[in-house]
Design a protein around this motif. Structure first.
Motif, PDB file in Angstrom:
ATOM      1  N   GLN A  37      -4.366 -10.301  -0.664  1.00 16.85           N
ATOM      2  CA  GLN A  37      -5.545 -10.740   0.074  1.00 16.85           C
ATOM      3  C   GLN A  37      -5.776  -9.803   1.256  1.00 16.85           C
ATOM      4  N   ILE A  38      -6.773  -8.966   1.116  1.00 13.59           N
ATOM      5  CA  ILE A  38      -7.161  -8.065   2.180  1.00 13.59           C
ATOM      6  C   ILE A  38      -8.053  -8.820   3.156  1.00 13.59           C
ATOM      7  N   LEU A  39      -7.971  -8.497   4.424  1.00 16.11           N
ATOM      8  CA  LEU A  39      -8.707  -9.202   5.468  1.00 16.11           C
ATOM      9  C   LEU A  39     -10.194  -9.305   5.130  1.00 16.11           C
ATOM     10  N   GLY A  40     -10.702 -10.530   5.160  1.00 12.89           N
ATOM     11  CA  GLY A  40     -12.117 -10.748   4.911  1.00 12.89           C
ATOM     12  C   GLY A  40     -12.479 -10.948   3.462  1.00 12.89           C
ATOM     13  N   GLN A  41     -11.470 -10.923   2.593  1.00 15.52           N
ATOM     14  CA  GLN A  41     -11.730 -11.096   1.165  1.00 15.52           C
ATOM     15  C   GLN A  41     -10.903 -12.245   0.604  1.00 15.52           C
ATOM     16  N   GLY A  42     -11.269 -12.674  -0.599  1.00 14.07           N
ATOM     17  CA  GLY A  42     -10.464 -13.678  -1.279  1.00 14.07           C
ATOM     18  C   GLY A  42      -9.261 -13.036  -1.933  1.00 14.07           C
ATOM     19  N   PRO A  43      -8.282 -13.842  -2.302  1.00 12.13           N
ATOM     20  CA  PRO A  43      -7.099 -13.299  -2.984  1.00 12.13           C
ATOM     21  C   PRO A  43      -7.476 -12.634  -4.300  1.00 12.13           C
ATOM     22  N   LYS A  44      -6.816 -11.520  -4.592  1.00 15.34           N
ATOM     23  CA  LYS A  44      -7.033 -10.801  -5.845  1.00 15.34           C
ATOM     24  C   LYS A  44      -5.723 -10.763  -6.626  1.00 15.34           C
ATOM     25  N   LEU A  45      -5.787 -11.148  -7.893  1.00 14.55           N
ATOM     26  CA  LEU A  45      -4.573 -11.180  -8.706  1.00 14.55           C
ATOM     27  C   LEU A  45      -4.005  -9.785  -8.906  1.00 14.55           C
ATOM     28  N   LEU A  46      -2.702  -9.654  -8.678  1.00 14.38           N
ATOM     29  CA  LEU A  46      -2.000  -8.413  -8.996  1.00 14.38           C
ATOM     30  C   LEU A  46      -1.267  -8.542 -10.331  1.00 14.38           C
ATOM     31  N   ILE A  47      -0.520  -9.635 -10.497  1.00 11.98           N
ATOM     32  CA  ILE A  47       0.276  -9.788 -11.700  1.00 11.98           C
ATOM     33  C   ILE A  47       0.556 -11.253 -11.947  1.00 11.98           C
ATOM     34  N   GLN A  48       0.634 -11.620 -13.223  1.00 12.15           N
ATOM     35  CA  GLN A  48       0.961 -12.975 -13.630  1.00 12.15           C
ATOM     36  C   GLN A  48       2.139 -12.937 -14.594  1.00 12.15           C
ATOM     37  N   PHE A  49       3.117 -13.790 -14.337  1.00 13.85           N
ATOM     38  CA  PHE A  49       4.276 -13.943 -15.216  1.00 13.85           C
ATOM     39  C   PHE A  49       4.238 -15.309 -15.899  1.00 13.85           C
ATOM     40  N   GLN A  50       4.667 -15.356 -17.126  1.00 11.92           N
ATOM     41  CA  GLN A  50       4.944 -16.599 -17.822  1.00 11.92           C
ATOM     42  C   GLN A  50       6.432 -16.543 -18.151  1.00 11.92           C
ATOM     43  N   ASN A  51       7.208 -17.401 -17.481  1.00 14.71           N
ATOM     44  CA  ASN A  51       8.664 -17.297 -17.497  1.00 14.71           C
ATOM     45  C   ASN A  51       9.039 -15.888 -17.009  1.00 14.71           C
ATOM     46  N   ASN A  52       9.751 -15.092 -17.762  1.00 14.30           N
ATOM     47  CA  ASN A  52      10.100 -13.764 -17.258  1.00 14.30           C
ATOM     48  C   ASN A  52       9.284 -12.659 -17.904  1.00 14.30           C
ATOM     49  N   GLY A  53       8.219 -13.040 -18.622  1.00 14.42           N
ATOM     50  CA  GLY A  53       7.370 -12.049 -19.263  1.00 14.42           C
ATOM     51  C   GLY A  53       6.060 -11.848 -18.527  1.00 14.42           C
ATOM     52  N   VAL A  54       5.563 -10.618 -18.525  1.00  7.64           N
ATOM     53  CA  VAL A  54       4.291 -10.304 -17.884  1.00  7.64           C
ATOM     54  C   VAL A  54       3.139 -10.700 -18.800  1.00  7.64           C
ATOM     55  N   VAL A  55       2.213 -11.502 -18.262  1.00 16.29           N
ATOM     56  CA  VAL A  55       1.036 -11.923 -19.023  1.00 16.29           C
ATOM     57  C   VAL A  55      -0.161 -11.043 -18.700  1.00 16.29           C
ATOM     58  N   ASP A  56      -0.322 -10.702 -17.419  1.00 18.08           N
ATOM     59  CA  ASP A  56      -1.472  -9.905 -16.995  1.00 18.08           C
ATOM     60  C   ASP A  56      -1.062  -9.063 -15.790  1.00 18.08           C
ATOM     61  N   ASP A  57      -1.112  -7.769 -15.933  1.00 21.99           N
ATOM     62  CA  ASP A  57      -0.877  -6.874 -14.792  1.00 21.99           C
ATOM     63  C   ASP A  57      -1.960  -5.816 -14.739  1.00 21.99           C
ATOM     64  N   SER A  58      -3.135  -6.160 -15.230  1.00 24.08           N
ATOM     65  CA  SER A  58      -4.214  -5.187 -15.342  1.00 24.08           C
ATOM     66  C   SER A  58      -4.712  -4.687 -13.990  1.00 24.08           C
ATOM     67  N   GLN A  59      -4.516  -5.458 -12.935  1.00 25.09           N
ATOM     68  CA  GLN A  59      -4.996  -5.042 -11.618  1.00 25.09           C
ATOM     69  C   GLN A  59      -3.864  -4.579 -10.701  1.00 25.09           C
ATOM     70  N   LEU A  60      -2.697  -4.401 -11.265  1.00 28.95           N
ATOM     71  CA  LEU A  60      -1.561  -3.911 -10.471  1.00 28.95           C
ATOM     72  C   LEU A  60      -1.577  -2.384 -10.442  1.00 28.95           C
ATOM     73  N   PRO A  61      -1.624  -1.779  -9.259  1.00 29.24           N
ATOM     74  CA  PRO A  61      -1.583  -0.299  -9.173  1.00 29.24           C
ATOM     75  C   PRO A  61      -0.187   0.192  -9.545  1.00 29.24           C
ATOM     76  N   LYS A  62       0.006   0.479 -10.791  1.00 29.96           N
ATOM     77  CA  LYS A  62       1.352   0.693 -11.306  1.00 29.96           C
ATOM     78  C   LYS A  62       1.992   1.998 -10.830  1.00 29.96           C
ATOM     79  N   ASP A  63       1.204   2.856 -10.231  1.00 29.59           N
ATOM     80  CA  ASP A  63       1.808   4.085  -9.724  1.00 29.59           C
ATOM     81  C   ASP A  63       2.626   3.814  -8.470  1.00 29.59           C
ATOM     82  N   ARG A  64       2.382   2.692  -7.815  1.00 31.02           N
ATOM     83  CA  ARG A  64       3.119   2.409  -6.583  1.00 31.02           C
ATOM     84  C   ARG A  64       3.649   0.986  -6.507  1.00 31.02           C
ATOM     85  N   PHE A  65       3.071   0.075  -7.269  1.00 27.86           N
ATOM     86  CA  PHE A  65       3.481  -1.328  -7.236  1.00 27.86           C
ATOM     87  C   PHE A  65       4.311  -1.643  -8.479  1.00 27.86           C
TER      88      PHE A  65
END
Lengths: 112, 114
Positions: A37-65
């Motif tokens: 959540q950047i100042l002045g904005q709503g929360p933005k999804l980075l990653i979602q896990f279901q148990n220990n598996g990744v369901v959605d990481d499409s918005q995660l900057p994978k070069d650094r996160f």
């Protein structure tokens, strides 16, 4: 019941340094989310896990996160190296069913 | 593209006045819609969801599929309603692990003055 726990609550680092955030979800919640959540904005999804598996990481900057959820419980989110634009509040949320979400207090990151 | 819009960044009303926080969405299919609220120094929390059709703390929200809106309303605002309100569509079947998460709007800051 205890809520979602996050640590640290605040972190100040210099650009190009690395940082890690920790989240402990509500017991029994299979789904875990990390939001930015950047100042002045709503929360933005980075990653979602279901148990220990990744369901959605499409918005995660994978070069650094990166994120992991070992054993399907706690999760860590890492930034390496940090940039000025990474200054934000990082929210962790968990859910028992995938829709209603329970949020932690957040970690406020300042990158100088 | 999927989008949610909260046109008002700040809404200021007097105590006892009616309040309406606007939310418009642009989604394919039929998303489930939520309002989340964050009071000062508290965590983001669920206020209400359209599927339950209930009133929480005097707030209601009606889903208007024709206008693709999900405005939050309260007939008589109270000072304790001052908070940040976020409209958040969720696209996925309730109880599913479809991989869709909440897509938050930018939020509306509600200030209720005495």
């Amino acid at each position: 019941e205890a809520g979602v726990a996050q640590s640290p609550r605040y972190k100040i680092i210099e650009k190009r340094q690395s940082v890690a955030f920790w989240c402990n979800p509500i017991s029994g919640h299979a789904t875990l989310y990390w939001y930015q959540q950047i100042l002045g904005q709503g929360p933005k999804l980075l990653i979602q896990f279901q148990n220990n598996g990744v369901v959605d990481d499409s918005q995660l900057p994978k070069d650094r996160f990166s994120a992991e959820r070992l054993k399907g419980v706690d999760s860590t989110l890492k930034i390496q190296p940090a940039k000025l634009e990474d200054s934000a509040v990082y929210l962790c949320a968990s859910s028992p069913s995938g829709n209603e979400q329970f949020f932690g207090p957040g970690t406020r990151l300042t990158v100088l | 593209a999927q989008r949610v819009t909260q046109p008002e960044k700040l809404l200021s009303v007097f105590k006892g006045a009616p309040v309406e926080l606007k939310c418009n969405y642009s989604y394919s299919g039929s998303p489930e819609l939520f309002w989340y609220v964050q009071y000062s120094r508290q965590r983001l929390q669920l206020l209400l969801r359209h599927i339950s059709r209930e009133s929480i703390k005097g707030f209601t929200a009606d889903l208007n599929k024709g206008e693709t809106s999900f405005h939050l309303k309260k007939p008589f605002a109270q000072e304790e309603d001052s908070a940040m309100y976020y409209c958040a569509p969720f696209q996925g079947s309730p109880g599913s692990n479809s991989g869709y998460a909440l897509n938050f709007g930018k939020g509306t800051s509600l200030l209720v003055t005495p």
